[in-house]
Design a protein around this motif. Sequence first.
Motif, short mmCIF file in Angstrom:
data_model
loop_
_atom_site.label_atom_id
_atom_site.label_comp_id
_atom_site.label_asym_id
_atom_site.label_seq_id
_atom_site.Cartn_x
_atom_site.Cartn_y
_atom_site.Cartn_z
N LEU A 86 0.80 -1.22 0.00
CA LEU A 86 0.00 0.00 0.00
C LEU A 86 0.84 1.28 0.00
CD1 LEU A 86 -2.93 -0.94 2.37
CD2 LEU A 86 -2.94 -0.73 -0.10
N HIS A 87 2.05 1.20 0.48
CA HIS A 87 2.91 2.37 0.50
C HIS A 87 3.66 2.45 -0.83
CE1 HIS A 87 1.96 2.76 4.70
NE2 HIS A 87 2.29 1.49 4.86
N GLY A 88 3.21 3.30 -1.72
CA GLY A 88 3.85 3.47 -3.01
C GLY A 88 3.36 2.50 -4.07
N LEU A 89 2.47 1.58 -3.72
CA LEU A 89 1.91 0.59 -4.65
C LEU A 89 2.97 -0.23 -5.36
CD1 LEU A 89 -1.16 2.46 -6.16
CD2 LEU A 89 -1.12 0.68 -4.40
N ALA A 90 4.07 -0.45 -4.69
CA ALA A 90 5.13 -1.29 -5.27
C ALA A 90 4.70 -2.75 -5.22
CB ALA A 90 6.42 -1.10 -4.48
N ALA A 91 5.11 -3.52 -6.22
CA ALA A 91 4.79 -4.94 -6.25
C ALA A 91 5.47 -5.64 -5.09
CB ALA A 91 5.22 -5.55 -7.58
#
Length: 148
Positions: free
Chosen positions: A15-20
Amino acid sequence: HVSRPAGQTVGARDLHGLAASDERTLVFPTGIDLNFDPFRRLLYVRSNEQGTPGPAGAGNSRIDVYGFRPFRGRFQDPILSIPLDRKAGTAFGSEQTAIDPLLRRVYVSGLGNNEVRVFDSVTGEAVGTITNPDFLFGLGIRVRRAWN
């Protein structure tokens, strides 16, 4: 998230930065939808064998059940597969699979044939079929519990 059409992946995002945070290749190329069990420990991922969008009908699809670690966003290997002898219609935005945690059931719509198929969510065994001529091409499905 599940990719469609022909993306052939299921993935989780931080959820923080929408990184995989994790991604897995599906057996079939077109992801249809996904559902969690109530504890977010199992992820039910539905996919079609055909890599193109289209209506329900001839073809194969399946539901693969992955272990999932929600706080890390990591998948475990599939623990169960439910094969379906018809492919789902690609009605993007409509959930075509629903989980009932109390009865341990997976409800599967979007197969055509005026039906909703019902499976045990732990064993994958078929437990019934709900039919109605008004279903015609039933797509969206939801399980709702009435509390008295």
